[in-house]
Design an enzyme around this catalytic site. Sequence first.
Site, PDB file in Angstrom:
ATOM      1  N   LYS A 196       0.826  -1.210   0.000  1.00  7.35           N
ATOM      2  CA  LYS A 196       0.000   0.000   0.000  1.00  7.35           C
ATOM      3  C   LYS A 196       0.858   1.257   0.000  1.00  7.35           C
ATOM      4  O   LYS A 196       1.902   1.315   0.646  1.00  7.35           O
ATOM      5  CB  LYS A 196      -0.897   0.039   1.241  1.00  7.35           C
ATOM      6  CG  LYS A 196      -2.026  -0.961   1.246  1.00  7.35           C
ATOM      7  CD  LYS A 196      -2.905  -0.713   2.462  1.00  7.35           C
ATOM      8  CE  LYS A 196      -4.123  -1.599   2.485  1.00  7.35           C
ATOM      9  NZ  LYS A 196      -4.980  -1.297   3.650  1.00  7.35           N
ATOM     10  N   GLY A 220      -8.072   5.584  -2.648  1.00  7.32           N
ATOM     11  CA  GLY A 220      -8.831   5.302  -3.850  1.00  7.32           C
ATOM     12  C   GLY A 220      -8.327   4.114  -4.640  1.00  7.32           C
ATOM     13  O   GLY A 220      -8.623   3.952  -5.817  1.00  7.32           O
ATOM     14  N   LYS A 263     -17.132   3.527  -2.858  1.00  8.59           N
ATOM     15  CA  LYS A 263     -18.383   3.070  -2.247  1.00  8.59           C
ATOM     16  C   LYS A 263     -19.567   3.372  -3.161  1.00  8.59           C
ATOM     17  O   LYS A 263     -19.606   4.410  -3.817  1.00  8.59           O
ATOM     18  CB  LYS A 263     -18.558   3.746  -0.888  1.00  8.59           C
ATOM     19  CG  LYS A 263     -17.437   3.407   0.094  1.00  8.59           C
ATOM     20  CD  LYS A 263     -17.435   4.337   1.294  1.00  8.59           C
ATOM     21  CE  LYS A 263     -16.233   4.078   2.180  1.00  8.59           C
ATOM     22  NZ  LYS A 263     -16.104   5.079   3.264  1.00  8.59           N
ATOM     23  N   GLU A 301      -7.650   2.849   8.128  1.00 10.56           N
ATOM     24  CA  GLU A 301      -7.311   4.269   8.011  1.00 10.56           C
ATOM     25  C   GLU A 301      -8.320   5.101   8.767  1.00 10.56           C
ATOM     26  O   GLU A 301      -9.366   4.620   9.192  1.00 10.56           O
ATOM     27  CB  GLU A 301      -7.266   4.718   6.544  1.00 10.56           C
ATOM     28  CG  GLU A 301      -8.595   4.668   5.813  1.00 10.56           C
ATOM     29  CD  GLU A 301      -8.471   5.180   4.385  1.00 10.56           C
ATOM     30  OE1 GLU A 301      -7.410   5.706   4.010  1.00 10.56           O
ATOM     31  OE2 GLU A 301      -9.465   5.054   3.641  1.00 10.56           O
ATOM     32  N   ARG A 342     -12.434  14.063   8.392  1.00  6.26           N
ATOM     33  CA  ARG A 342     -13.404  14.949   7.735  1.00  6.26           C
ATOM     34  C   ARG A 342     -14.782  14.320   7.820  1.00  6.26           C
ATOM     35  O   ARG A 342     -14.947  13.221   8.350  1.00  6.26           O
ATOM     36  CB  ARG A 342     -13.030  15.133   6.262  1.00  6.26           C
ATOM     37  CG  ARG A 342     -12.884  13.804   5.520  1.00  6.26           C
ATOM     38  CD  ARG A 342     -12.817  13.955   4.027  1.00  6.26           C
ATOM     39  NE  ARG A 342     -12.416  12.722   3.354  1.00  6.26           N
ATOM     40  CZ  ARG A 342     -13.212  11.706   3.067  1.00  6.26           C
ATOM     41  NH1 ARG A 342     -14.479  11.760   3.438  1.00  6.26           N
ATOM     42  NH2 ARG A 342     -12.756  10.640   2.429  1.00  6.26           N
TER      43      ARG A 342
END
Length: 449
Positions: A159, A165, A238, A288, A292
């Site tokens: 990763k 994304g 999603k 993660e 926000r």
Amino acid sequence: MAIKRLLIANRGEIALRIHRAAHEMGIETVAVHSTADADAMHVRLANHAVCIGPPAAKDSYLNMAAIISAAEITQADAIHPGYGFLSENAKFAEIVEAHGLFWIGPKPEHIRTMGDKVEAKRTAGALGLPLVPGSDGAVSDPVEAKAIAAEIGYPVIIKAASGGGGRGMKVCTGPDDLESLMQQAGNEAKSAFGDATVYLEKYLGNPRHIEFQIFGDGKGEAIHLGERDCSLQRRHQKVLEEAPSPVISHAERDRMGGIVARAMADMAYRGAGTIEFLWEDGEFYFIEMNTRLQVEHPVTEAITGVDLVREQIRIADGKPLSVRQEEIEFKGHAIECRINAEDPFNFTPSPGLVTSYHAAGGMHVRVDSGLYAGYKIPPYYDSMIAKLIVYGRTREGCIMRLRRALEEMVIGGVKTSIPLHQRLLQDPTFLDGGYTIKYLEEWLAKDAT
């Protein structure tokens, strides 16, 4: 209230969502927009509007200097970044605060920490969150990487430390391919995010994506507002989200929610945040944190009755949390369908003129969208044009109401993903709640053959 005029540094449905919450609190709004968004609904409704550049996001919605100038010109005293664009940019948060403005978001240092996937994992582990087995930080030496992979067991996933994304991610099934795949992931990450740093994790075979909504007051108090199941994804994006998850028990919710809330309290985290986990065989593994508001926040609002945007503004203004953990009640079930301007079968973008528009309505049906008949969907931004959120006392009742709402929804002139959602709501695996993060892509691939 100290915040009297709020600049919304975003566009589309989230800009309109923020505008509505602010006006309900008696706060004026400032809409900033590109030339392509001059006719957007939030621009029409805001008290003040400032054009900040041409259509390209880098010249408008990512233009920090233009946004700060717009705040100064309109005498705004706060900035809400929404999601995407500059919402998780620690530098921008610092600039906003340096100009004496309220930043409606977490502390810049927390944005920076959680924006670096390696540092986020290290921090999460120190805070007591369960981790996916993997490297203790970044890995660049192939010999070291092979030793780590042998210890945790193949397959492993490589990763990127920055970004998301699905970019900069490679699955490796054996030692022979590890070095080349690390290089590929690093090159992809460098190109996409300007950072070639990668790390290793155990690749989970068929997990679910479960995330917890949290809120902190920045002074050592924090709460959780339950979980959302976001496992229905295509290319790591999603498609449909629901709360609560069909597979999480009340006991698991209380246990895991307590862990994440205590972790955020220990951080003295401020504002809204989402802790994302992979869940498999009854175990949670931190992946993660998003510092926000999430696109899917309305399903949490539906089952808790808490206005998350209003809460964000209150916290930024120095107010305490408006609700205590023991006061939060989880009632019923909510599902959100992301409606995109794209072909529902091959997913080709479909921007253009909206010739007709009718939002679904009725009891417990909510549509977050800036669409109207005559609006021209620009081709420059994300294809999501609406969110349909439905609440029911039970999951089955929610699904029945959602089917009815999708039948009512009319968006003419462009192709949309509404037919995809209608088909998905008839699928037996979705109906019994047994899907995982791999299910939707496998379902689509099977359907295409």
